[in-house]
Design an enzyme around this catalytic site. Structure first.
Site, short mmCIF file in Angstrom:
data_model
loop_
_atom_site.label_atom_id
_atom_site.label_comp_id
_atom_site.label_asym_id
_atom_site.label_seq_id
_atom_site.Cartn_x
_atom_site.Cartn_y
_atom_site.Cartn_z
CG HIS A 15 -8.46 4.80 33.85
ND1 HIS A 15 -7.29 4.92 34.58
CD2 HIS A 15 -9.04 3.65 34.28
CE1 HIS A 15 -7.18 3.89 35.40
NE2 HIS A 15 -8.22 3.11 35.25
CB ALA A 17 -9.49 6.40 24.64
N GLY A 18 -8.06 9.27 24.58
CA GLY A 18 -7.46 10.33 23.78
C GLY A 18 -6.02 10.58 24.17
CG ASP A 75 -0.54 16.47 37.69
OD1 ASP A 75 -1.64 15.90 37.53
OD2 ASP A 75 -0.40 17.43 38.46
N GLY A 167 -10.00 23.29 27.96
CA GLY A 167 -9.54 23.81 29.24
C GLY A 167 -9.45 25.33 29.22
#
Length: 209
Positions: A15, A17-18, A75, A167
């Site tokens: 979900h 957009a980037g 992931d 991150g």
């Protein structure tokens, strides 16, 4: 033999957009049109897996079954040797603010500090080896699937350095480099990253390139 994607539409199980834009740009040369799960109104499944591969497959299979199209999910996360592979699949969760810590969202400095604090508890000789992992899972509505695993090994530093990444990038120094992921810039990072490694394997398998 793994089924080949070919051209046509592919659902990206995100979900974000980037992330859709980033993956779409990588697959555009191969005639693949990428749609996001968000744009199709698909729900986000609970990521209950114990590994990156399990979580990627959960997301890819859910998107494929709901859309009737092939779907791709990823992931990724950080594993620290001295912490028995943690944070691992909980990489993002370690950045989640609790209700008493302010507005909802992620605080990556807090997450980096948590890792560093645990290494400090081990002592000055703690092993600082770490690796970023990325697993890409392709799934088709009939249940067939393929998994591609990428890895970038390195070590952790403190305090955080650089402003170009996100991150845990400011504390991760990839093997063979002196700068953190947040110092080397997106183009150089992409050439050696865990995600680039996984995508190279997907492209080689799916498109023979």
């Amino acid at each position: 033999m793994t089924r080949k994607l070919g051209g046509g539409s592919l659902v990206i199980a995100t979900h974000n957009a980037g992330k859709l834009k980033e993956i779409g740009a990588l697959l555009d040369p191969y005639g693949v049109k990428c749609l996001s799960a968000g744009s199709l109104g698909l729900p986000e499944p609970a990521e209950t897996g114990k590994s990156f591969a399990e979580n990627a497959l959960i997301k890819a299979r859910a998107a494929a079954e709901a859309s009737g199209l092939a779907a791709l999910a990823d992931d990724s996360g950080l594993s620290v040797d001295a912490l028995d592979g943690r944070p691992g699949v909980y990489t993002a969760d370690w950045a989640e603010r609790q209700w008493f810590e302010g507005n909802p969202g992620r605080d990556w400095y807090m997450a980096m500090g948590k890792v560093e604090g645990m290494l400090q508890q081990i002592g000055p000789d703690a092993d600082r080896s770490a690796a970023f992992h990325c697993v890409l899972a392709l799934a088709w509505p009939d249940g067939e699937y393929a998994v591609y695993e990428g890895k970038c090994a390195g070590s952790l530093t403190w305090p955080p350095r650089g402003t170009l990444g996100f991150g845990y990038d400011p504390v991760f120094i990839p093997a063979g480099h002196d700068e953190t992921f947040a110092e080397i810039g997106p183009e150089a990072k992409h050439a050696i990253s865990h995600r680039a490694d996984a995508f190279a394997k997907l492209v080689a398998d799916q498109f023979g390139g």
